[in-house]
Design a protein around this motif. Sequence first.
Motif, short mmCIF file in Angstrom:
data_model
loop_
_atom_site.label_atom_id
_atom_site.label_comp_id
_atom_site.label_asym_id
_atom_site.label_seq_id
_atom_site.Cartn_x
_atom_site.Cartn_y
_atom_site.Cartn_z
N VAL A 276 98.59 21.26 2.32
CA VAL A 276 97.33 21.97 2.52
C VAL A 276 96.20 21.22 1.79
N ILE A 277 95.14 20.89 2.52
CA ILE A 277 94.02 20.13 1.94
C ILE A 277 92.71 20.88 2.16
N PHE A 278 91.97 21.05 1.09
CA PHE A 278 90.66 21.71 1.12
C PHE A 278 89.58 20.65 1.32
N LEU A 279 88.85 20.76 2.44
CA LEU A 279 87.75 19.85 2.78
C LEU A 279 86.46 20.66 2.60
N PRO A 280 85.88 20.67 1.39
CA PRO A 280 84.87 21.69 1.07
C PRO A 280 83.43 21.32 1.39
N CYS A 281 83.21 20.67 2.54
CA CYS A 281 81.83 20.24 2.81
C CYS A 281 81.49 20.43 4.29
N TYR A 282 80.18 20.40 4.58
CA TYR A 282 79.74 20.42 5.97
C TYR A 282 80.20 19.13 6.63
N LEU A 283 80.85 19.25 7.78
CA LEU A 283 81.29 18.04 8.49
C LEU A 283 80.15 17.58 9.41
N ASP A 284 79.20 16.88 8.81
CA ASP A 284 78.03 16.41 9.56
C ASP A 284 78.10 14.91 9.84
N GLY A 285 79.25 14.32 9.49
CA GLY A 285 79.40 12.87 9.70
C GLY A 285 79.02 12.04 8.50
N ASN A 286 78.47 12.71 7.46
CA ASN A 286 78.02 11.97 6.26
C ASN A 286 78.58 12.58 4.98
N ASP A 287 79.82 13.04 5.01
CA ASP A 287 80.36 13.72 3.82
C ASP A 287 80.89 12.75 2.77
N GLY A 288 81.02 11.46 3.14
CA GLY A 288 81.46 10.47 2.16
C GLY A 288 82.95 10.21 2.15
N VAL A 289 83.73 11.05 2.83
CA VAL A 289 85.19 10.83 2.88
C VAL A 289 85.66 10.75 4.33
N LEU A 290 85.54 11.86 5.05
CA LEU A 290 85.98 11.89 6.44
C LEU A 290 84.98 11.14 7.33
N ASN A 291 83.69 11.42 7.10
CA ASN A 291 82.60 10.76 7.83
C ASN A 291 82.71 10.88 9.35
N VAL B 94 85.82 24.53 4.94
CA VAL B 94 84.70 25.44 4.68
C VAL B 94 83.84 24.86 3.55
N PRO B 95 82.52 24.89 3.70
CA PRO B 95 81.66 24.28 2.68
C PRO B 95 81.65 25.08 1.37
N GLY B 96 82.14 24.47 0.31
CA GLY B 96 82.10 25.07 -1.03
C GLY B 96 80.95 24.48 -1.83
N TRP B 97 81.02 24.67 -3.13
CA TRP B 97 79.96 24.15 -4.00
C TRP B 97 80.31 22.71 -4.38
N VAL B 98 79.99 21.79 -3.47
CA VAL B 98 80.43 20.40 -3.59
C VAL B 98 79.66 19.66 -4.67
N GLY B 99 80.41 18.91 -5.50
CA GLY B 99 79.78 18.01 -6.47
C GLY B 99 79.57 16.66 -5.81
N GLU B 100 80.69 15.97 -5.53
CA GLU B 100 80.59 14.64 -4.91
C GLU B 100 81.93 14.28 -4.27
N PRO B 101 81.91 13.30 -3.34
CA PRO B 101 83.17 12.81 -2.78
C PRO B 101 84.02 12.20 -3.90
N ARG B 102 85.32 12.28 -3.77
CA ARG B 102 86.21 11.71 -4.79
C ARG B 102 86.21 10.19 -4.69
N HIS B 103 85.78 9.51 -5.74
CA HIS B 103 85.73 8.05 -5.72
C HIS B 103 87.12 7.44 -5.64
N ASP B 104 88.10 8.11 -6.30
CA ASP B 104 89.48 7.57 -6.25
C ASP B 104 90.03 7.62 -4.83
N LEU B 105 89.68 8.67 -4.09
CA LEU B 105 90.13 8.79 -2.71
C LEU B 105 89.42 7.77 -1.81
#
Length: 556
Positions: free
Chosen positions: A404-419, A343-354
Amino acid sequence: MVKEKLIPDYIFESSWEVCNKVGGIYTVLSTRAKTIKDKLQDKLIFIGPDFWKEKESPYFQEDKDLFREWKEKASEEGLAVRVGRWSVPGEPVTILIDFKPFFDKKNEIYSWLWEHYQVDSLHAYGDYDEASMFSYAAALVVESFYNNNIDSSKRVIYHGNEWMTGLGLLYINYKLPQIGTLFTTHATSIGRSIAGNMKPLYDYLFAYNGDQMSVELNMQSKHSIEKQTAMYVDCFTTVSDITANECKELLDKPVDVVLPNGFDNSFVPNASVFAKKRKAARKRLIEVANALLGDNLDDDTMIISTSGRYEFRNKGIDVYIESLNRLLRSKELKKRVLAFIEVPGWVGEPRHDLVERLNSGKSFDTPLEVPLVTHWLHEMSHDNTLGMMKYFDMHNRKDDMVKVIFLPCYLDGNDGVLNMTYYDIVLGNDLCVYPSYYEPWGYTPLESIAFKVPCITTDLAGFGLWANSVKGGFSDIQDGVKVIHRTDYNYSEVADTIKDTIARYSNFTKKEIDAARKKADVLSKKALWTEFIKYYYDAYDIALVKAEERKCREAQ
């Protein structure tokens, strides 16, 4: 003798979500478009807000030659429009309007609205002004197009979705009575607000007074425009029997027709590609999880998810987390579970360490810091999902059977992690869970079964009620959809039923899983737009009959 239905020659349909992906209404309109366009061709015209201006929109392809002459006229009339096609199946004609210039006339417009329809705009705040100016601008587009391009003998429908289009519907109702008006409320603003404010909606629905509650919840203006629009349009509709009841009680207006939401399965990959896409989705989800958790989850892991708008209670995100916490201690669970909250939360940025770990191609045996979330959030300490997991001491420890993993962004293909896009990811699940408390229809469970993924939902979702009606009783997981009975007060029981259903599904044999997946697919075919579009033609007929009656009265 059966009366022949009146069929529209033109349909204008407006929504805040035309070429603007916000929530479920985008899915309703974008998947339905092709079915109506097949019949009306380019006489189906969508109208949406122009947020993109000169920027490239991922949802809209401008066509400078389409309605070129009218565009020049519209420009002379003070309308800044762009004409093109919506980038969805069927590619329907779409007009985007810049509504910002009308803010200068706001007070004048609201005075007109009060004078003619007693709509209270005095208590407007937040998105009310923006939506109203868009609504007014969209109506001017219809008026201009009708006066310049359409013969008065033609049958025309103007269809508005949600309270955001109410002002424009009332404008058309007043200025162009020869056009049939149709209003769909996908959820009443006051019902959603009652549910979202932790008040029991269902047991006391008969006792709530919509006007009184709108004052208590500071919703007077939205409630007022929605109620008056429902009263004055030619045909008032909603998307499920649940919301129809809500309209009758809170807006004091029964709906004329229920328009259940269908699906267009051209979004679903065909058999030759499906298995490959499912494999790719599972591989990516497990890669991301292993990099975050420092784990070695394999393809035998049971992948589950919930998704939708970030309405923590209304969408049942709270009870989903509760059930996963209980599942951690279940003796019945036979597989490791990887559970996502998409669910899209108030996203700052993709985790660089991940991202670094994922790019390295190596495997890791230690978790990252905060191994619960894929993207950093603004104000993480105030996030409901992370807060509840912290409260339950859920930290994805090495030996936990449930991660349990929180994926807090719109999955539009450009989220920076899952893509990967949501539709490319959802088919990788084994099970989806949508235990909504307030859900007029419920697209996410319908999408889930369309991608052959069995799901869990509740009978407080219109889709859940529909699944039960097809079954002729409570639908269970082996039928493709588990429908849980949910009330104002049985939260704990719902959490236990979700936990038990996931555990039971983890024990299914391959044959049982294949059978459940097949039944999910079969059920989804019964909810295609080709099955549900007839209800829209019933609604168009009701609106056009009233418009014809007005024409006749004028001619006399």
